[in-house]
Design an enzyme around this catalytic site. Structure first.
Site, PDB file in Angstrom:
ATOM      1  N   GLY A  44      16.104 -49.234-102.819  1.00 23.20           N
ATOM      2  CA  GLY A  44      17.071 -49.550-103.888  1.00 23.20           C
ATOM      3  C   GLY A  44      16.393 -49.677-105.237  1.00 23.20           C
ATOM      4  N   CYS A  92      26.051 -49.961 -59.256  1.00 24.28           N
ATOM      5  CA  CYS A  92      25.646 -49.963 -57.854  1.00 24.28           C
ATOM      6  C   CYS A  92      26.896 -50.328 -57.048  1.00 24.28           C
ATOM      7  CB  CYS A  92      24.518 -50.959 -57.601  1.00 24.28           C
ATOM      8  SG  CYS A  92      25.012 -52.654 -57.917  1.00 24.28           S
TER       9      CYS A  92
END
Ligand SMILES: Nc1ncnc2c1ncn2[C@@H]1O[C@H](COP(=O)(O)OP(=O)(O)OP(=O)(O)O)[C@@H](O)[C@H]1O
Length: 497
Positions: free
Chosen positions: A290, A463
């Site tokens: 910036g 699972c």
């Protein structure tokens, strides 16, 4: 409600293939952004516009929220909210169209372009002529210009349904996020760096964030907040990284080894050295800061050149010639100013008499006495978190994200499922999820492989019982890998957990 999204004019002057590519990207960005707010949104891209249809049953407030969000997606020039009315004749069409369009054509050149589908007693050209003369009669200051109109009055009639434009709102403009590559923005929490990052987002650059912590947990919390705000408002279609580097040790080493007048410029040189490393690891070609000319002593041309010389990546400075007031005005418009106003100044080093034109040889000589192992330690201690997680409260120990069923899974923007069962179990009962990428990594290999998976998405472990996947996700979270959760196939599995 249906919205029509107009493309940013710079997109419409691209070649056919580039325009199509950008339009496809924009459609996907719109889909990903709105999907975070609501399911059942449909987005269809055509040559000129994107058509966004929201579910019919949305409460008005939700609809407004979604419209707001459309005005902040890069690449959109205008957001038109449409309304369908019943219309069976040319005169009825004119009754609806004329009051809507008269203000827009006053004193300007216009043409009517009609699209007609279905059976009617008139042709599309009849409809265009009829509406054109009705508009001219209502607004004598307007002129018809078929070749170079300033205003195109678009009309769509499908069967007995006429589509009207209910409201027009300016969009953000720029390019669809992602079409112009990636960059790493250095954000410090003041006014400037969030505005600089926002300018990159607006031009279609997928922007990741890098923060050097100079002020402890409070500094980090403030910068995370403003970064999350930028991500959520302007770039939620893409997931990006927020890297935080503890820099207090580096500041202490600068205070010990660097002469007073050179400390500011050396601090920035240390920052861009680390930034280049972080960017190289993630394959990001450019840095963004910036900086604006002459705001502070490290932002003279001489000192910026010295900072560039320490960087291994080019540095873009989108605010370099802007006045402070212009930057603050933009920060207010994009609503990042309030974060900057609350942030104390964390300067890291304060020189009594900083060099505005630091001599390169003196800087090099000074850095010869700097212990670079401190910089290495800072790089090693860096932490990475994905921007969508920045707004989350810290996770309680033992807490894991659980997603039940394919419908909820389909709502998630960037997710893969990992089937962690043994290969023979996967083969016997494959996990069929056609709309989501699925990987098979057995649970006994997961802990090794998890860190090498791309961090641009969430991973849900699957699972049979949901127990092993929960255990594995918790274990990964203990290692700082917080983007792993659990996928459960249906309600039956939920009750067994
Ligand atoms: N702690 C930090 N973490 C990440 N980047 C930083 C940090 N400090 C400075 N920078 C980068 O260097 C640029 C110029 O630094 P400067 O000291 O002027 O920033 P600042 O005044 O602290 O903050 P801002 O630029 O956000 O207003 C910043 O715009 C930012 O890009």
């Amino acid at each position: 409600m249906t919205y029509l999204l107009k493309l940013h004019p710079e997109i419409t002057i691209k070649s056919r293939s580039v325009r199509q590519h950008m339009t496809r990207c924009l459609a996907s960005n719109v889909r990903n952004t709105l999907r975070l707010l609501e399911s059942g949104v449909r987005v269809k891209a055509s040559w000129d516009v994107l058509r966004v249809s929201l579910p019919e049953t949305l409460p008005a407030e939700r609809e407004r929220e979604m419209e707001e969000s459309l005005t902040r997606i890069p690449g959109i020039h205008e957001v038109l909210a449409t309304q369908e009315v019943s219309c069976g004749s040319l005169d009825e069409a004119a009754e609806w169209i004329v009051p809507h369009w008269t203000p827009a054509i006053a004193g300007r050149r216009f043409r009517v372009r009609a699209k007609r589908r279905g059976e009617h007693a008139f042709s599309s050209v009849d409809l265009e002529r009829h509406l054109g003369s009705a508009l001219l009669a209502a607004e004598p200051s307007a002129r018809v210009d078929l070749k170079h109109p300033e205003v195109v009055v678009s009309v769509e009639l499908t069967g007995q349904r006429l589509q009207l434009i209910r409201s027009r709102r300016p969009g953000l403009g720029g390019y669809p996020l992602g079409v112009q590559g990636e960059a790493l923005a250095l954000v410090s929490g003041g006014f400037d760096s969030p505005v600089a990052a926002w300018r990159m987002l607006r031009r279609g650059i997928k922007t990741h964030y890098l923060f050097f912590n100079l002020g402890g947990p409070a500094h980090e919390a403030g910068v995370k907040e403003v970064t999350h705000h930028l991500w959520q408002r302007y770039s939620a279609s893409h997931n990006v990284d927020f890297t935080s580097v503890p820099f207090e040790g580096v500041v202490a080493e600068i205070l010990r080894s660097i002469p007073d007048g050179l400390m500011g410029v050396v601090l920035k040189r240390m920052m861009v050295r680390v930034a280049s490393r972080v960017a190289a690891r993630a394959n990001i070609p450019m840095l963004v800061t910036g900086d604006a000319i002459a705001q502070v002593s490290s932002q003279t041309l001489t000192n910026l050149a010295l900072i560039d010389a320490a960087s291994e990546r080019p540095i873009l400075r989108p605010l370099v010639t802007e006045d402070k007031q212009e930057i603050i005005d933009t920060a207010r418009r994009i609503d990042t100013a309030r974060f900057a106003e609350q942030m104390p100044e964390y300067c890291g080093v304060i020189s009594r008499r900083p060099h505005t034109r630091a001599p390169a040889d003196k800087v090099q000589a000074a850095e010869a006495g700097f212990d670079f192992s401190v910089l290495e330690a800072a790089v090693d201690a860096a932490t990475v978190i994905r921007a969508n997680r920045l707004g989350e409260k810290p996770r309680e120990p033992g807490e894991v994200t659980v997603v039940d069923g394919p419908a909820r899974l389909a709502e998630m923007p960037a997710v893969s499922v990992i089937d962690i069962r043994r290969p023979d179990e996967c083969e016997e009962a494959p996990l069929a999820l056609p709309d989501v990428p699925c990987l098979e990594i057995p649970f006994y290999e997961l802990q090794d492989q998890a860190q090498h998976l791309p961090a641009d998405r969430d991973y849900l472990l699957y699972c049979d019982q949901g127990v092993m996947s929960r255990m594995q996700a918790l274990h990964l979270a203990d290692r700082g890998l917080n983007h792993f959760g659990v996928y459960r196939r249906d309600d039956a599995t939920r009750t067994r957990l």
